[in-house]
Design an enzyme around this catalytic site. Structure first.
Site, PDB file in Angstrom:
ATOM      1  N   ASP A   1      -8.863  -5.186  -5.716  1.00 20.21           N
ATOM      2  CA  ASP A   1      -8.484  -4.203  -4.697  1.00 20.21           C
ATOM      3  C   ASP A   1      -8.839  -2.814  -5.219  1.00 20.21           C
ATOM      4  O   ASP A   1      -8.394  -2.432  -6.303  1.00 20.21           O
ATOM      5  CB  ASP A   1      -6.981  -4.309  -4.432  1.00 20.21           C
ATOM      6  CG  ASP A   1      -6.440  -3.172  -3.569  1.00 20.21           C
ATOM      7  OD1 ASP A   1      -7.238  -2.527  -2.862  1.00 20.21           O
ATOM      8  OD2 ASP A   1      -5.214  -2.948  -3.606  1.00 20.21           O
TER       9      ASP A   1
ATOM     10  N   HIS B   1      -6.147  -6.401  -1.338  1.00 28.30           N
ATOM     11  CA  HIS B   1      -5.110  -5.444  -0.964  1.00 28.30           C
ATOM     12  C   HIS B   1      -3.934  -6.126  -0.257  1.00 28.30           C
ATOM     13  O   HIS B   1      -4.106  -6.740   0.799  1.00 28.30           O
ATOM     14  CB  HIS B   1      -5.731  -4.378  -0.058  1.00 28.30           C
ATOM     15  CG  HIS B   1      -4.935  -3.124   0.065  1.00 28.30           C
ATOM     16  ND1 HIS B   1      -4.595  -2.344  -1.016  1.00 28.30           N
ATOM     17  CD2 HIS B   1      -4.416  -2.488   1.149  1.00 28.30           C
ATOM     18  CE1 HIS B   1      -3.918  -1.294  -0.611  1.00 28.30           C
ATOM     19  NE2 HIS B   1      -3.782  -1.364   0.698  1.00 28.30           N
TER      20      HIS B   1
ATOM     21  N   SER C   1       0.846  -1.188   0.000  1.00 22.20           N
ATOM     22  CA  SER C   1       0.000   0.000   0.000  1.00 22.20           C
ATOM     23  C   SER C   1       0.892   1.251   0.000  1.00 22.20           C
ATOM     24  O   SER C   1       1.747   1.390  -0.868  1.00 22.20           O
ATOM     25  CB  SER C   1      -0.958  -0.038   1.193  1.00 22.20           C
ATOM     26  OG  SER C   1      -2.004   0.887   1.033  1.00 22.20           O
TER      27      SER C   1
END
Length: 445
Positions: free
Chosen positions: A378, A403, A135
């Site tokens: 995601d 994710h 991320s």
């Protein structure tokens, strides 16, 4: 756990910049092949979280360390967990004057300093380093490889929304994926959610309407308006999609609850929506509508980052049909951040500093050795690098991936596509290390 005496400010030479703080990191040398073999180092670059949660959730290093005979290093991001400047979280997170040292550029310099310290500590000058992140941490990993190629041989950037900024907005947004995943899971569920927003507003506008909503959703505190419950439901749906993976598959669980017809009981539309909440977060005596936005230290720090330089224009566009349309408004966003902190965001700084406009054109001749991995289920994948840029700048996509799923812990129930994805990532990293070791031998001879 170890602590490194880290500089507060890497980029100025004023007296205050020489202040230091204790930055937390961890090392696992159990399977390391040693300095004589120039065995590699796998380094996890922390994101907006504590080191404790990273150590428990991130499996890629632990699962593959023995295979690479690697030294494993995990570094906590400044201002998160226990890596607090100014002596305490209370002081560090107090206002813009202390928070001003919290940014991606300082974090990358922190990682550089610690990784060089580790190499010196273990007398392993020529051990190649592979940085890994997920991320925001995946963005940091990619940027680190580009900014510090003399330290990192390569990077695995998992679910990194590198292209989700004002100058390079994706064609569709975060909530487009949320909408599509729900719609593909159950058209009936999708339609129920789509109709629920208007029903929430309708009930809220009636006499004692907010009290009725509060009882129906069992909120822990009285509602101030329909926005409270709508924002809560938004977070429920986004969370369900972002981390939709086995064995539970949250979207399926939420939709099964919304679609269910309990025996001997008549339920209305909002009863169904409430059942979806229970399916995701469990049966509780009451539900805190702010549960996804608690004023924890991590959330306070991330709010600063997203209100200063990590400005992602996430809104509800016309194609995000499960939600009422409300596009991102940069002017309102800037005004809100400035009124809160007293300083405005710099929404164009990330693209200026890291130069990710025209990513295919620029990086083709400049960058190398980065894996951009994204699961297309995601929501953040819309801002990811989804096409190969060169032979060594590789985009790896999985249709059903969620994710940061590829860097999580391995389990026996992992689907075959996930096992294959991880194996491909390992093979690519192995090829980088092999090429480096050959180059090293040639230059030594």
């Amino acid at each position: 756990m170890l602590y490194f005496n880290q500089n507060l400010d890497h980029f100025t030479f004023t007296p205050k910049s020489y202040m230091t703080f204790q930055q937390r990191y961890a090392i696992d040398s159990k399977h390391w092949g040693g300095a004589k073999a120039n065995a590699p180092i796998l380094a996890f670059l922390g994101e907006e979280s504590s080191l404790d949660s990273d150590l428990s959730a991130i499996g890629f290093l632990r699962d593959n360390g023995p295979r690479f005979k690697a030294l494993l290093v995990y570094i906590e991001h400044r201002y998160y967990g226990k890596s607090m400047p100014f002596g305490s979280a209370e002081e560090a997170l107090k206002n813009a004057s202390t928070l001003g040292y919290l940014n991606a550029e300082q974090a990358l310099a922190d990682y550089a300093a610690i990784l060089l310290h580790v190499k010196e500590k273990y007398s392993t000058k020529h051990s190649p380093i592979i940085v890994i992140g997920g991320s925001y941490g995946g963005m940091l990993a990619a940027w680190f490889r580009l900014k510090y190629p003399h330290i990192a041989l390569g990077a695995l950037a998992s679910s990194a929304p590198l292209l989700y900024f004002e100058d390079i907005r994706p064609k569709v947004g975060y909530y487009y994926i949320v909408t599509n995943v729900f719609k593909k899971t159950s058209e009936r569920c999708y339609n129920t959610i789509r109709r629920s927003w208007q029903e929430i507003d309708r009930v809220a506008a009636t006499p004692n309407g907010l009290l009725i909503l509060s009882k129906k959703f069992k909120t822990c505190a009285p509602l101030n308006g329909s926005f409270n419950i709508k924002d809560f439901m938004d977070s429920i749906y986004a969370e369900a999609v972002q981390y939709n993976r086995g064995p539970s598959y949250w979207v399926t669980s939420v939709c099964n609850a919304i679609n269910a017809n309990p025996p001997n009981r008549k339920i209305d539309l909002l009863d169904r929506i409430s059942a979806g909440v229970v399916a995701l977060v469990g049966n509780r005596s009451c539900y805190d509508t702010n549960m996804f936005a608690q004023p924890t230290n991590n959330n306070i720090a991330w709010r600063w980052q997203s209100c200063s330089e990590i400005v992602m224009p996430i809104g509800y566009d016309k194609q995000d049909t499960m939600f009422p349309t409300s596009p991102f408004n940069m002017t309102s966003f800037i005004d809100g951040c400035e009124s809160y902190y007293g300083v405005p965001p710099r929404p164009h700084w990330i693209t200026t500093y890291f130069g990710i406009q025209d990513v295919k054109l620029i990086l083709r001749r400049f960058g190398s050795n980065i894996i951009f991995s994204n699961g297309l289920s995601d929501p953040y994948s819309v801002g990811g690098v989804l096409e190969d840029i060169s032979d060594t700048l590789v985009a790896m996509m999985t249709k059903n991936g969620s994710h940061c799923q590829d860097i999580g812990l391995k389990s026996k129930g992992d689907p075959e596509w996930l096992v294959m994805q991880r194996e491909e990532e390992i093979n690519i990293i192995d090829s980088w290390i092999s090429t480096y070791q050959k180059d090293l031998q040639i230059l030594k001879s």
